[in-house]
Motif scaffolding. Structure first.
Motif, PDB file in Angstrom:
ATOM      1  N   THR A  18     -26.531 -12.597  87.696  1.00  0.00           N
ATOM      2  CA  THR A  18     -26.993 -11.933  88.901  1.00  0.00           C
ATOM      3  C   THR A  18     -28.362 -12.494  89.263  1.00  0.00           C
ATOM      4  OG1 THR A  18     -25.778  -9.899  88.404  1.00  0.00           O
ATOM      5  CG2 THR A  18     -27.611  -9.723  89.947  1.00  0.00           C
ATOM      6  N   TYR A  19     -28.525 -12.897  90.501  1.00  0.00           N
ATOM      7  CA  TYR A  19     -29.803 -13.461  90.940  1.00  0.00           C
ATOM      8  C   TYR A  19     -30.193 -12.812  92.265  1.00  0.00           C
ATOM      9  CZ  TYR A  19     -26.879 -16.425  93.978  1.00  0.00           C
ATOM     10  OH  TYR A  19     -25.978 -16.875  94.905  1.00  0.00           O
ATOM     11  N   THR A  20     -31.479 -12.893  92.577  1.00  0.00           N
ATOM     12  CA  THR A  20     -32.009 -12.256  93.776  1.00  0.00           C
ATOM     13  C   THR A  20     -32.561 -13.314  94.732  1.00  0.00           C
ATOM     14  OG1 THR A  20     -34.298 -12.003  93.031  1.00  0.00           O
ATOM     15  CG2 THR A  20     -32.707 -10.332  92.299  1.00  0.00           C
ATOM     16  N   TYR A  21     -32.981 -12.859  95.885  1.00  0.00           N
ATOM     17  CA  TYR A  21     -33.562 -13.782  96.863  1.00  0.00           C
ATOM     18  C   TYR A  21     -34.830 -14.429  96.304  1.00  0.00           C
ATOM     19  CZ  TYR A  21     -37.251 -10.423  98.087  1.00  0.00           C
ATOM     20  OH  TYR A  21     -38.344  -9.588  98.068  1.00  0.00           O
ATOM     21  N   LYS A  22     -35.529 -13.744  95.368  1.00  0.00           N
ATOM     22  CA  LYS A  22     -36.727 -14.333  94.762  1.00  0.00           C
ATOM     23  C   LYS A  22     -36.368 -15.568  93.936  1.00  0.00           C
ATOM     24  CE  LYS A  22     -39.485 -10.084  94.473  1.00  0.00           C
ATOM     25  NZ  LYS A  22     -40.212  -9.172  93.548  1.00  0.00           N
ATOM     26  N   ASP A  23     -35.240 -15.524  93.226  1.00  0.00           N
ATOM     27  CA  ASP A  23     -34.781 -16.687  92.459  1.00  0.00           C
ATOM     28  C   ASP A  23     -34.456 -17.847  93.396  1.00  0.00           C
ATOM     29  OD1 ASP A  23     -34.746 -15.376  89.815  1.00  0.00           O
ATOM     30  OD2 ASP A  23     -33.109 -14.197  90.680  1.00  0.00           O
ATOM     31  N   THR A  24     -33.860 -17.532  94.545  1.00  0.00           N
ATOM     32  CA  THR A  24     -33.499 -18.553  95.524  1.00  0.00           C
ATOM     33  C   THR A  24     -34.746 -19.225  96.085  1.00  0.00           C
ATOM     34  OG1 THR A  24     -31.472 -17.366  96.092  1.00  0.00           O
ATOM     35  CG2 THR A  24     -32.316 -18.918  97.723  1.00  0.00           C
ATOM     36  N   LYS A  40     -40.882 -24.943 110.045  1.00  0.00           N
ATOM     37  CA  LYS A  40     -39.828 -23.934 110.106  1.00  0.00           C
ATOM     38  C   LYS A  40     -38.581 -24.374 109.328  1.00  0.00           C
ATOM     39  CE  LYS A  40     -41.321 -21.789 114.435  1.00  0.00           C
ATOM     40  NZ  LYS A  40     -40.951 -21.422 115.833  1.00  0.00           N
ATOM     41  N   GLY A  41     -38.360 -25.678 109.225  1.00  0.00           N
ATOM     42  CA  GLY A  41     -37.235 -26.169 108.440  1.00  0.00           C
ATOM     43  C   GLY A  41     -37.380 -25.830 106.967  1.00  0.00           C
ATOM     44  N   GLN A  42     -38.600 -25.926 106.449  1.00  0.00           N
ATOM     45  CA  GLN A  42     -38.844 -25.581 105.052  1.00  0.00           C
ATOM     46  C   GLN A  42     -38.869 -24.071 104.840  1.00  0.00           C
ATOM     47  OE1 GLN A  42     -41.863 -27.910 102.930  1.00  0.00           O
ATOM     48  NE2 GLN A  42     -41.975 -29.330 104.662  1.00  0.00           N
ATOM     49  N   LEU A  43     -39.347 -23.351 105.834  1.00  0.00           N
ATOM     50  CA  LEU A  43     -39.404 -21.892 105.716  1.00  0.00           C
ATOM     51  C   LEU A  43     -38.010 -21.268 105.633  1.00  0.00           C
ATOM     52  CD1 LEU A  43     -42.302 -20.901 108.151  1.00  0.00           C
ATOM     53  CD2 LEU A  43     -42.256 -20.612 105.664  1.00  0.00           C
ATOM     54  N   ARG A  44     -37.001 -21.972 106.114  1.00  0.00           N
ATOM     55  CA  ARG A  44     -35.639 -21.438 106.044  1.00  0.00           C
ATOM     56  C   ARG A  44     -35.211 -21.227 104.590  1.00  0.00           C
ATOM     57  NH1 ARG A  44     -31.631 -24.242 110.251  1.00  0.00           N
ATOM     58  NH2 ARG A  44     -30.724 -22.170 110.088  1.00  0.00           N
ATOM     59  N   PHE A  45     -35.851 -21.964 103.664  1.00  0.00           N
ATOM     60  CA  PHE A  45     -35.477 -21.886 102.249  1.00  0.00           C
ATOM     61  C   PHE A  45     -36.548 -21.198 101.395  1.00  0.00           C
ATOM     62  CE2 PHE A  45     -33.544 -25.659 104.167  1.00  0.00           C
ATOM     63  CZ  PHE A  45     -32.198 -25.402 103.935  1.00  0.00           C
ATOM     64  N   THR A  46     -37.693 -20.856 101.991  1.00  0.00           N
ATOM     65  CA  THR A  46     -38.801 -20.326 101.197  1.00  0.00           C
ATOM     66  C   THR A  46     -39.348 -18.995 101.710  1.00  0.00           C
ATOM     67  OG1 THR A  46     -40.294 -21.730 102.511  1.00  0.00           O
ATOM     68  CG2 THR A  46     -39.542 -22.605 100.396  1.00  0.00           C
ATOM     69  N   TYR A  47     -38.736 -18.449 102.756  1.00  0.00           N
ATOM     70  CA  TYR A  47     -39.186 -17.181 103.335  1.00  0.00           C
ATOM     71  C   TYR A  47     -37.967 -16.278 103.504  1.00  0.00           C
ATOM     72  CZ  TYR A  47     -41.136 -13.984 106.888  1.00  0.00           C
ATOM     73  OH  TYR A  47     -41.536 -12.876 107.601  1.00  0.00           O
ATOM     74  N   GLU A  48     -38.089 -15.045 103.077  1.00  0.00           N
ATOM     75  CA  GLU A  48     -36.924 -14.157 102.994  1.00  0.00           C
ATOM     76  C   GLU A  48     -36.276 -13.844 104.348  1.00  0.00           C
ATOM     77  OE1 GLU A  48     -40.672 -11.543 102.581  1.00  0.00           O
ATOM     78  OE2 GLU A  48     -39.957 -13.519 101.950  1.00  0.00           O
ATOM     79  N   ASP A  50     -34.139 -14.475 107.249  1.00  0.00           N
ATOM     80  CA  ASP A  50     -33.044 -15.412 107.531  1.00  0.00           C
ATOM     81  C   ASP A  50     -32.943 -16.505 106.467  1.00  0.00           C
ATOM     82  OD1 ASP A  50     -32.469 -14.039 109.945  1.00  0.00           O
ATOM     83  OD2 ASP A  50     -34.021 -15.181 110.988  1.00  0.00           O
ATOM     84  N   LEU A  51     -33.131 -16.128 105.236  1.00  0.00           N
ATOM     85  CA  LEU A  51     -33.180 -17.080 104.121  1.00  0.00           C
ATOM     86  C   LEU A  51     -31.854 -17.815 103.917  1.00  0.00           C
ATOM     87  CD1 LEU A  51     -34.901 -18.079 101.653  1.00  0.00           C
ATOM     88  CD2 LEU A  51     -33.837 -16.221 100.338  1.00  0.00           C
ATOM     89  N   LEU A  52     -31.953 -19.110 103.593  1.00  0.00           N
ATOM     90  CA  LEU A  52     -30.815 -19.924 103.192  1.00  0.00           C
ATOM     91  C   LEU A  52     -31.046 -20.424 101.771  1.00  0.00           C
ATOM     92  CD1 LEU A  52     -30.343 -22.171 106.370  1.00  0.00           C
ATOM     93  CD2 LEU A  52     -28.988 -20.168 105.730  1.00  0.00           C
ATOM     94  N   ALA A  53     -29.971 -20.615 101.029  1.00  0.00           N
ATOM     95  CA  ALA A  53     -30.069 -21.176  99.685  1.00  0.00           C
ATOM     96  C   ALA A  53     -29.887 -22.682  99.748  1.00  0.00           C
ATOM     97  CB  ALA A  53     -29.010 -20.558  98.767  1.00  0.00           C
ATOM     98  N   PRO A  94     -24.430 -18.009  98.328  1.00  0.00           N
ATOM     99  CA  PRO A  94     -25.168 -16.795  98.714  1.00  0.00           C
ATOM    100  C   PRO A  94     -26.628 -16.865  98.276  1.00  0.00           C
ATOM    101  CG  PRO A  94     -23.071 -16.246  97.663  1.00  0.00           C
ATOM    102  CD  PRO A  94     -23.290 -17.709  97.440  1.00  0.00           C
ATOM    103  N   THR A  95     -27.504 -16.231  99.027  1.00  0.00           N
ATOM    104  CA  THR A  95     -28.918 -16.220  98.672  1.00  0.00           C
ATOM    105  C   THR A  95     -29.218 -15.236  97.552  1.00  0.00           C
ATOM    106  OG1 THR A  95     -29.354 -14.597 100.415  1.00  0.00           O
ATOM    107  CG2 THR A  95     -29.625 -16.920 100.974  1.00  0.00           C
ATOM    108  N   GLN A  96     -28.291 -14.326  97.280  1.00  0.00           N
ATOM    109  CA  GLN A  96     -28.419 -13.405  96.160  1.00  0.00           C
ATOM    110  C   GLN A  96     -27.043 -12.826  95.863  1.00  0.00           C
ATOM    111  OE1 GLN A  96     -31.126 -10.270  97.216  1.00  0.00           O
ATOM    112  NE2 GLN A  96     -30.057  -9.773  99.096  1.00  0.00           N
TER     113      GLN A  96
END
Length: 288
Positions: A18-24, A40-48, A50-53, A94-96
């Motif tokens: 089990t993992y959370t958005y923080k792990d992502t 904004k391209g990097q924030l898609r993976f580092t900010y919760e 609309d987060l993407l994994a 999934p992000t989490q």
């Protein structure tokens, strides 16, 4: 001596994680994403929001125990190295959530005395409804275990090979700088090998300083592919496979080069220009 029947039929236990958005987010930060907090391209993976994994995070989820160290395998694990990594996505990661993995050895190849042995391991990641999310294929090169068939062991046929990159200038490329602390961040995603953190340990292994995880370099290749050909839409990435050629030192800049192929696919290579060394080769990227 490598024991073919034991290795080929190794009884991997099902692993659930089990993992959370923080792990992502932590995984993405370990790849150097977020170095420009206004991108904004990097924030898609580092900010919760609309987060993407990053799809390559599948390689660090639900990993089995270090089974090769069991004496019953007969593998000289001290001389085993990561040869290739291959990831196929069947659905967006999934992000989490909670995933489980089913792992199996699919091939054991004897290349001959003094030439090593090659082991192929496949791991399927499934969600809570048993829907397959990703297939992770790993090639291990056991440098000290070749020639075991001379003692009666069996050997499988060679596995699929990755295509060579074209002998031409790349169509597109990007240079990404790993952070000096990249290995120290990336190891928090699950690989605690002191080779990537302890200067004394890495010196005993023959390195001037700790090296970057191979899977971190692989994750950076995924990051490069997302930026170059996916517009940072992680759901567009179907497959990314590479062969590891040489280690990277944290803080080095890596140039990722890509060549267009047929059917929405690309060749890939990565190099350190300052040392004139190729670190990833025979790369292959497929898009949906």
């Amino acid at each position: 001596m490598l024991q073919y029947d034991v290795v080929k039929n190794w009884p991997f236990e099902e692993v659930q994680q089990t993992y959370t958005y923080k792990d992502t987010i932590l995984y993405a930060l370990g790849l150097g994403l977020g170095e420009d907090p206004l991108d904004k391209g990097q924030l898609r993976f580092t900010y919760e929001k609309d987060l993407l994994a990053v799809p390559s995070m599948a390689t660090v989820l639900c990993t089995p125990n270090v089974w090769m160290r069991d004496p019953k395998t007969g593998i000289n694990h001290a001389h085993a190295v990561h040869g290739e990594q291959d990831l196929t996505l069947h659905a967006p990661l999934p992000t989490q959530g909670t995933l489980k993995a089913v792992t199996r050895v699919t091939s054991v190849l004897d290349k001959g005395a003094g030439k090593g042995a090659v082991i192929e391991i496949n791991r399927d990641l499934l969600d809570e409804t048993s829907t397959r999310i990703a297939s992770v294929r790993q090639i291990l090169f056991c440098r000290a275990d070749g020639g075991y068939t001379a003692q009666g062991g069996r050997s499988d046929a060679p596995t699929q090979t990755l295509p060579s990159v074209p002998e031409a200038f790349p169509d597109i490329e990007i240079t990404l700088k790993s952070l000096p602390q990249s290995a120290l961040i990336y190891r928090l995603s699950g690989d605690w090998n002191p080779l990537h953190a302890d200067p004394d340990f890495s010196a005993k292994a023959g390195f001037s300083r700790p090296i970057l995880h191979g899977l971190c370099t692989y994750g950076m290749a995924t990051r490069a592919a997302l930026q170059l050909v996916c517009n940072n839409e992680s759901a567009r990435l179907k497959r990314i496979a590479v062969r590891f050629s040489s280690p990277v030192f944290p803080g080095e800049s890596i140039k990722f080069q890509m060549w267009r192929a047929a059917n929405n696919a690309f060749h890939m290579r990565a190099r350190i220009e300052e040392r004139d060394v190729i670190v990833l080769n025979n790369g292959w990227v497929e898009l949906f």
